[in-house]
Scaffold this motif. Structure first.
Motif, short mmCIF file in Angstrom:
data_model
loop_
_atom_site.label_atom_id
_atom_site.label_comp_id
_atom_site.label_asym_id
_atom_site.label_seq_id
_atom_site.Cartn_x
_atom_site.Cartn_y
_atom_site.Cartn_z
N LYS A 36 0.84 -1.21 0.00
CA LYS A 36 0.00 0.00 0.00
C LYS A 36 0.87 1.25 0.00
CE LYS A 36 -4.09 -1.92 2.30
NZ LYS A 36 -4.94 -1.89 3.53
N LEU A 37 1.94 1.23 0.76
CA LEU A 37 2.83 2.39 0.83
C LEU A 37 3.57 2.59 -0.49
CD1 LEU A 37 4.26 1.85 4.42
CD2 LEU A 37 2.86 3.79 3.68
N VAL A 38 4.07 1.53 -1.09
CA VAL A 38 4.81 1.64 -2.34
C VAL A 38 3.92 2.17 -3.46
CG1 VAL A 38 5.95 0.29 -4.14
CG2 VAL A 38 6.52 -0.12 -1.77
N ALA A 39 2.62 1.90 -3.37
CA ALA A 39 1.68 2.37 -4.40
C ALA A 39 1.47 3.88 -4.35
CB ALA A 39 0.34 1.65 -4.24
N ASP A 40 1.86 4.52 -3.27
CA ASP A 40 1.74 5.97 -3.15
C ASP A 40 2.84 6.63 -3.99
OD1 ASP A 40 2.01 8.71 -2.15
OD2 ASP A 40 0.80 8.08 -0.45
N GLU A 41 2.47 7.53 -4.87
CA GLU A 41 3.44 8.13 -5.80
C GLU A 41 4.51 8.95 -5.10
OE1 GLU A 41 0.74 12.08 -6.92
OE2 GLU A 41 1.13 10.54 -8.44
N ARG A 42 4.29 9.33 -3.86
CA ARG A 42 5.28 10.11 -3.11
C ARG A 42 6.37 9.24 -2.50
NH1 ARG A 42 0.26 12.90 -0.06
NH2 ARG A 42 -0.27 10.67 -0.09
N VAL A 43 6.19 7.92 -2.57
CA VAL A 43 7.03 6.99 -1.81
C VAL A 43 7.97 6.21 -2.71
CG1 VAL A 43 6.92 4.84 -0.46
CG2 VAL A 43 5.37 6.73 0.08
N GLU A 44 9.20 6.02 -2.22
CA GLU A 44 10.15 5.09 -2.83
C GLU A 44 10.72 4.19 -1.73
OE1 GLU A 44 10.96 4.49 -5.88
OE2 GLU A 44 10.13 6.22 -6.96
N PRO A 45 10.96 2.90 -2.02
CA PRO A 45 11.64 2.05 -1.04
C PRO A 45 13.11 2.45 -0.94
CG PRO A 45 11.32 0.85 -3.09
CD PRO A 45 10.62 2.17 -3.25
N VAL A 46 13.65 2.38 0.25
CA VAL A 46 15.02 2.82 0.51
C VAL A 46 15.77 1.71 1.23
CG1 VAL A 46 16.46 4.60 1.58
CG2 VAL A 46 14.19 5.19 0.70
N GLY A 47 16.99 1.46 0.80
CA GLY A 47 17.80 0.40 1.39
C GLY A 47 18.72 0.89 2.49
N LEU A 48 19.50 -0.04 3.01
CA LEU A 48 20.39 0.28 4.13
C LEU A 48 21.52 1.23 3.74
CD1 LEU A 48 20.75 -3.20 5.88
CD2 LEU A 48 19.28 -1.29 6.52
N GLY A 49 21.86 1.28 2.45
CA GLY A 49 22.92 2.20 2.01
C GLY A 49 22.55 3.64 2.27
N ALA A 50 21.37 4.05 1.81
CA ALA A 50 20.92 5.42 2.04
C ALA A 50 20.55 5.65 3.50
CB ALA A 50 19.73 5.75 1.13
#
Length: 361
Positions: A211-225
């Motif tokens: 549901k969160l990923v479907a929001d256009e304002r959201v990107e998944p972020v990994g441990l690097g960032a």
């Protein structure tokens, strides 16, 4: 080599092209579209993080507050239900076994959130120092943790929950069943931006994540960032900037310690052999973990614990332990594998535009 543990979202990460790597015994996403892209998106919009590798313990029973107060550095006498606090679990000499956040769920009822790599060690240490009549449970395996971080995180949370959460203050939390199951929403995070941490049943994590990923304002972020974001704010990382060989005072975190009552490790806090200093380095050349720290005269006085190019600032930043007698110096050299870099001591945070404490009117 032992097999890596997984989170409820590991398959999603792999299916969606994440670069994976071992972290704290887990198979974790390091990046999706790129560390700098994800870093900048979190600073400007909203990123979501799978932090389900963290450990969660629940403690309850008559006298839980007084008993736990003798084990941790947090002042639980001033921690009311609905509030949470950062602090430390120390060994007998004042060294840091772990840093953790304690949530006061109700009178004599707490949730402790610990680092994943320290989960077993922490649980045993706490249990060994509590009365047997208190109930201490490790609920980590049944608990998922998803963080929403960034200036637009409130709008993202509101859309997810179907309600306005602007009333929630910094380091406050609430339990809710707005999505049809019990979860905790906490206004906390590790990026320096406005953000929320969601504690939810493990079997509901994928549903909420999608549901969160479907929001256009959201990107998944990994441990690097996540690492570059926390370093720009000067937040320490256990196992690098915090460890059993250094006290919170040496780590520059003495202000988190309670003063009025005794707890394990308090007697060792007066010894300061090294101090954690914050350094900036001009340009894109980067200090790395374990690079030597020198005085301008050439004398070696310490080592880098965390170092990275800071995308929000355009130059390198670093944290380093140096001998206590050298900590008042303003200028140092970082000896890398190829050269020596001039470093200037500065006050934290490095990045000063974070929105974490923003008042939401």
């Amino acid at each position: 080599m032992d097999s890596l543990a997984t989170t409820p979202l590991t398959d999603w990460h792999r299916e969606n092209g994440a670069k994976m790597a071992p972290f704290a015994g887990f198979d974790m996403p390091v990046q999706y579209k790129g560390i700098i892209i994800e870093h900048n998106h979190t600073r400007s919009k909203a990123g979501i993080f799978d932090i389900s590798h963290m450990g969660e313990f629940e403690l309850s029973g008559p006298g839980a507050k007084d008993a736990l107060n003798k084990v941790v550095s947090h002042d639980l006498n001033t921690l009311a239900p609905g509030k949470c606090r950062y602090g430390f679990l120390l060994n007998e000499t004042g060294g840091i076994n772990d840093d953790l956040i304690i949530y006061c769920l109700a009178d004599d009822e707490y949730m402790l959130v610990v680092n994943g790599a320290c989960r077993e060690k922490d649980f045993n240490h706490i249990k060994d120092n509590l009365p047997n009549d208190l109930k201490l449970s490790d609920v980590s395996d049944e608990t998922a943790k998803i963080d929403i971080q960034g200036p637009e995180s409130l709008e993202v949370l509101n859309a997810l929950m179907g309600a306005d959460w602007k009333h929630l203050k910094y380091f406050n939390f609430e339990a809710t069943d707005a999505l049809g199951f019990s979860m905790i929403v906490s206004r906390t995070g590790y990026t320096g931006e406005l953000g929320y941490e969601l504690y939810l049943p493990a079997d509901k994590a994928l549903e909420v994540w999608e549901k969160l990923v479907a929001d256009e304002r959201v990107e998944p972020v990994g441990l690097g960032a996540r690492d570059t974001l926390r370093l720009e704010i000067g937040y320490p990382l256990y196992g690098q900037d915090l460890d059993e060989a250094h006290t919170p005072v040496e780590a520059g975190a003495g202000f988190f310690l309670k003063k009025e009552s005794d707890y394990i490790g308090k007697s060792g806090l007066g010894t300061v052999k090294e101090s954690l200093v914050s350094l900036t380095i001009a340009g894109r050349r980067t200090a790395r973990h374990d690079d030597a720290i020198l005085l301008p005269s050439g004398e070696t006085v310490g080592r880098v614990t965390s170092g990275s190019f800071a995308p929000s600032m355009g130059h390198c930043v670093a944290l380093a332990y140096v001998k206590a007698e050298a900590a008042d110096n303003d200028e140092f050299l970082v000896k890398t594998a190829r050269t020596e870099l001039k470093a200037q001591k500065v006050s934290l945070p490095f990045y000063k535009e974070g929105t974490a404490r923003k008042k939401l009117d």
